[in-house]
Design an enzyme around this catalytic site. Sequence first.
Site, mmCIF file in Angstrom:
data_model
loop_
_atom_site.group_PDB
_atom_site.id
_atom_site.type_symbol
_atom_site.label_atom_id
_atom_site.label_comp_id
_atom_site.label_asym_id
_atom_site.label_seq_id
_atom_site.Cartn_x
_atom_site.Cartn_y
_atom_site.Cartn_z
ATOM 1 N N CYS A 89 0.857 -1.185 0.000
ATOM 2 C CA CYS A 89 0.000 0.000 0.000
ATOM 3 C C CYS A 89 0.891 1.232 0.000
ATOM 4 O O CYS A 89 1.862 1.306 0.756
ATOM 5 C CB CYS A 89 -0.907 0.000 1.230
ATOM 6 S SG CYS A 89 -1.994 1.429 1.355
ATOM 7 N N HIS A 131 -9.086 -3.464 -2.374
ATOM 8 C CA HIS A 131 -8.153 -2.626 -1.621
ATOM 9 C C HIS A 131 -8.635 -1.170 -1.585
ATOM 10 O O HIS A 131 -8.664 -0.539 -0.524
ATOM 11 C CB HIS A 131 -6.764 -2.730 -2.261
ATOM 12 C CG HIS A 131 -5.693 -1.955 -1.575
ATOM 13 N ND1 HIS A 131 -4.714 -2.559 -0.818
ATOM 14 C CD2 HIS A 131 -5.419 -0.628 -1.533
ATOM 15 C CE1 HIS A 131 -3.890 -1.633 -0.346
ATOM 16 N NE2 HIS A 131 -4.297 -0.446 -0.770
ATOM 17 N N GLU A 132 -9.013 -0.638 -2.736
ATOM 18 C CA GLU A 132 -9.408 0.775 -2.796
ATOM 19 C C GLU A 132 -10.753 1.028 -2.121
ATOM 20 O O GLU A 132 -10.932 2.048 -1.464
ATOM 21 C CB GLU A 132 -9.414 1.276 -4.239
ATOM 22 C CG GLU A 132 -8.074 1.163 -4.957
ATOM 23 C CD GLU A 132 -6.877 1.728 -4.204
ATOM 24 O OE1 GLU A 132 -7.034 2.736 -3.480
ATOM 25 O OE2 GLU A 132 -5.779 1.163 -4.348
ATOM 26 N N HIS A 135 -10.160 1.349 1.491
ATOM 27 C CA HIS A 135 -9.698 2.698 1.857
ATOM 28 C C HIS A 135 -10.877 3.636 2.082
ATOM 29 O O HIS A 135 -10.872 4.442 3.015
ATOM 30 C CB HIS A 135 -8.804 3.289 0.763
ATOM 31 C CG HIS A 135 -7.365 2.943 0.884
ATOM 32 N ND1 HIS A 135 -6.596 3.263 1.985
ATOM 33 C CD2 HIS A 135 -6.521 2.327 0.020
ATOM 34 C CE1 HIS A 135 -5.359 2.851 1.805
ATOM 35 N NE2 HIS A 135 -5.282 2.260 0.616
#
Length: 163
Positions: A89, A131-132, A135
């Site tokens: 990351c 993953h995004e 976030h």
Amino acid sequence: MAVRTIRLFGDPVLRAVSEPIGDIDDGIRALVQDLVDTVALPGRAGVAAPQIGVGLRAFSYNIDGDIGYILNPVLVEVRGEPEPVSEGCLSVPGLWHDALRHPWARVEGIDLDGAEIVLEGDGLLAQALQHETDHLDGMLYLSRLSPEDRRTAMREVRESDWF
């Protein structure tokens, strides 16, 4: 517009749930351009708005040279059992650990014209979509590690020269 500085682990914006984007105005268009410019650098698969200090639901991606963005993304479907995938990351530089990710993912959102966007696929794209969107929900990939790997990663964070 500009390549923006990536916020690092410990910055509160990375732990906050991002707000949905309402009106698409010049500020949102500038945000998208900054996200696209920032993800276009070599070695980057995705950049979420919180990583550049903006608490809004948007991210950019760069998968095998295919660069794009999505506003108000929602992870609507995953397929397959979660499996460990080597992951890093930009907000936790220099660390790579096996995070549990589904092998296929689908995200739905909109573009700057308000038209629906669907991003779906496997491999690196599936990993980046998960993953995004994490976030945008205030979660870093470190939360997806096994307890043992998480302890190791947190020690590496504390010992890093950037923390």
